[in-house]
Design an enzyme around this catalytic site. Structure first.
Site, PDB file in Angstrom:
ATOM      1  N   ASP A 136       0.968  -1.370   0.024  1.00  0.00           N
ATOM      2  CA  ASP A 136      -0.141   0.140  -0.033  1.00  0.00           C
ATOM      3  C   ASP A 136       0.944   1.149   0.002  1.00  0.00           C
ATOM      4  OD1 ASP A 136      -2.505   1.668   0.421  1.00  0.00           O
ATOM      5  OD2 ASP A 136      -1.633   1.819   2.522  1.00  0.00           O
TER       6      ASP A 136
ATOM      7  N   ASP B 288      -1.242  -0.834   5.968  1.00  0.00           N
ATOM      8  CA  ASP B 288      -1.658  -0.094   7.463  1.00  0.00           C
ATOM      9  C   ASP B 288      -3.032   0.257   7.674  1.00  0.00           C
ATOM     10  OD1 ASP B 288      -1.391   2.025   5.800  1.00  0.00           O
ATOM     11  OD2 ASP B 288      -1.190   3.313   7.724  1.00  0.00           O
TER      12      ASP B 288
END
Length: 669
Positions: free
Chosen positions: A332, A557
């Site tokens: 990500d 996250d």
């Protein structure tokens, strides 16, 4: 420890104490067998039960069956010896079961507690929706009870409960929980909004376009649950080993008890049943894989412990094993490769503003050189004109709680005297105008400049621009963007050096921002403007490219990363700033959010597997020699157990090496 693990620990302690006490008790015959049966059942009743259930369900040859046969054989051999007036070696049967349970406890502690329900931890699920009654009062109702086409009210600070279209009001939405995009999104009348976003500023009236069960937040929760079910788990090594080893030694022991005696009878010699049955039972006891049972879980336990000392939390030995075979790493962007916080990265001052403030530049330049050094690296702040533009913008935005406003004040760094600010007007989706130190300052996006009829210069950099006008004249823009983590580039390079075939970045950010970050970090592939469902589809397509022995790891996250963390072969979450849902969905958590720790985790996993394989080869080689000697009656049970314990001690000492972890260096492994 969980209650179940504590219970096993108490049983181990109780059985060990009873063994020591019974060693000094002068009892013989069947009474001795009855006494030793107490610690044996205390420590081994659950193994015997599992073995019996396995036989009932047709799953006979597993590690529980092997331990049951080996230890029951040892106890029966003790009874046989007692009947012949010899001393029965009941302690061996208890000791074997005791060693096995210690190994199982090590494994249980290493794996840790089971995952809790991910959905319960995902705080994007709204608790209520506001409906306005006939008298204008707000009533909180269950989102499931809101029909399509209803009008709901979302106040500042509340989550949007259901997807819809804004019919009144304007605001700024925090969409990071869904898209991972760090920059808040402006929304006004006619704009579409999705559930799970947080309303940061203005009041919104929204006409719902979907039922709650079909809304974005519900789909994310469904993705998490479905992805968790699809994810395959690596089988425990001991279980796979016992699948072949157990039937082999059991049939060998049976053959050892029957075949020699039968051959002797056919040749007209005495059968010697007792001799060969004793050898067969000894063979079974020798076959007990104590060294493997203890050293293998302990090796993984040591690897997990060594990783935790470096700030890497591994949730199970199977994930540590799988990490060593990782060839694809998917990241990500926001909060993973970038810091996930707003920072002023550039200040551009227009020529007209610089000309107007040339005297200011001469006056403030010396003061700036002695001032806030934290902002010195920002491009455009190397002179007083850029500093002056930032100061005016920070003052104009001083009453706003918008994240961009906070970043301006943090970049300014000085004390703001709000007495110098007056006539503040905030226009939703546009920006702020205010009287600052006697000058009319406008700070906002391009829409604000257009509404004021001020020509502006377009930003050619990456990030969100705040245009500033002073007394109706364009002063320049301030660029605010997410900053790449200092260790991100080194982490990508280290992973490639470790044999990772492909590094990919998935993000909800714009294409320009995504490609800029990917270029900085030299990633192999980037996919941008993705929603959580798109990320899962992207990972699915990457999973189809790899071979069966290769693994794919996803590093993220945010809450929006939870579904794809669950779908990947290995989910890695940034723990310190990551959401609870991402941490629960992940298999490995990097506690300090340093992406370099992923390369370190791979090095730890490979070292751990190397030690495991060393122990396997060593233990099986010694075991094979002892089994042959036992079958020919050369090695009695005590010699075999002594050799087995010696192997176990050496294997455990080797396994403890996993606890020692050297810091990662540029040289790699």
């Amino acid at each position: 420890m969980t209650k179940k693990q504590k219970k096993v620990l108490y049983r181990i302690i109780a059985a060990a104490i009873l063994m020591v006490v019974l060693y000094f008790v002068p009892v013989e015959g069947y009474a001795r067998f009855a006494l030793y049966l107490v610690p044996y059942l205390i420590i081994g009743y659950d193994i015997l039960r599992k073995a019996a259930l396995g036989i009932v369900h047709g799953e006979v040859f597993d590690e529980n069956f092997l331990m049951a046969v080996a230890t029951v054989g040892a106890m029966l051999l003790g009874v046989y010896n007692e009947a012949r007036g010899m001393e029965g070696e009941f302690a061996e049967g208890v000791a074997v079961m005791l060693f096995y349970q210690i190994g199982e406890l090590f494994q249980a502690v290493a794996v840790g507690k089971s995952r809790r329900n991910i959905s319960a931890l995902m705080d994007i699920r709204p608790d209520y929706a506001n409906i306005e009654d006939e008298e204008g009062n707000l009533e909180q109702v269950d989102p499931d009870d809101v029909e399509v086409g209803s009008v709901i009210i979302v106040q500042p600070g509340e989550k949007i409960p259901i997807d819809g279209i804004v019919i009144q009001g304007s605001s700024t939405l925090n969409t990071s929980a869904l898209t991972g995009e760090s920059v808040p999104r402006e929304v006004a009348e006619g704009g579409e909004v999705i559930s799970g976003c947080v309303n940061l500023s203005g009041l919104l009236r929204i006409r719902t376009t979907r039922e709650f069960g079909e809304s974005t937040v519900s789909k994310i929760l469904d993705l998490v649950e479905n992805s968790s079910m699809k994810k395959a788990r690596a089988e425990n090594f001991i279980t796979k080993f016992a699948r072949y080893y157990t039937p082999a030694v059991c049939y060998s022991a049976l053959a050892l008890a029957v075949v020699p005696s039968a051959v002797s009878l056919l040749m007209g010699s005495p059968a010697g049943w007792s001799t060969w049955v004793i050898r067969a039972l000894t063979f079974l006891v020798i076959s007990c894989p104590c060294a493997l049972v203890i050293s293998i879980p302990l090796s993984f336990f040591g690897g997990i412990g060594g990783a935790s000392s470096c700030g890497i939390l591994v949730k199970g030995s199977n994930y540590l094993e799988a990490l060593a075979r990782t060839k694809y790493v998917v990241f990500d962007k926001t909060g993973t490769l970038t810091k996930g916080v707003f920072q002023v990265t550039e200040v551009y001052t227009a020529p007209g503003f610089r000309e107007e403030n040339r005297l200011v530049e001469q006056e403030l330049a010396p003061k700036f050189r002695e001032g806030n050094r934290d902002v010195e690296p920002v491009r455009g702040l190397e002179d007083a004109c850029g500093r002056k533009l930032l100061e005016l913008a920070a003052y104009a935005e001083s009453y706003s709680s918008h994240p961009i406003s906070r970043s301006l004040r943090e970049a300014w760094g000085g004390e703001i005297d709000k007495a110098l600010v007056s006539r503040v007007e905030e226009k939703g989706g546009h920006g702020v105008t205010a009287q600052v130190m006697g000058r009319r300052v406008a700070a906002g996006n391009f829409r604000l400049m257009e509404s004021l009829g001020i020509s502006y210069e377009k930003n050619v950099g990456v990030g969100t621009e705040v245009h500033v006008a002073v007394d109706g004249v364009y002063g320049g823009y301030i660029l605010i963007s997410d900053v790449v983590k200092e260790q991100a580039g080194e982490a990508v390079a280290a992973l490639k050096a470790a044999g990772v075939k492909k590094t990919v970045m998935l993000t909800g950010d714009s294409k320009m921002a995504a490609e800029y970050v990917a270029g900085q970090l030299q990633l192999d592939e980037v996919r941008s403007e993705l929603l959580p469902g798109d990320k899962v589809e992207a990972v699915e397509s990457l999973l189809a490219l790899k071979s069966g022995k290769e693994n794919l790891a996803f590093v993220g996250d945010g809450i929006n990363d939870a579904p794809v963390l669950s779908r990947a072969d290995i989910g890695v979450a940034m723990g310190a700033l990551g959401s609870d849902a991402a941490i629960e969905a992940a298999d490995i958590v990097l506690m300090d959010d340093n992406p370099m720790k992923l390369a370190l985790a791979m090095r730890i996993s490979r070292k751990c597997l190397r030690i495991v394989y060393e122990n396997i080869v060593f233990a099986l080689a010694v075991k094979a020699v002892c089994l042959v000697l036992g079958a020919f009656g050369i090695a009695n049970m005590w010699i075999a157990i002594f050799a087995d314990v010696g192997v176990m001690v050496l294997a455990v000492l080797n396994a403890i090496r996993c606890l020692r972890v050297k810091p990662y260096s540029a040289s790699g492994e």
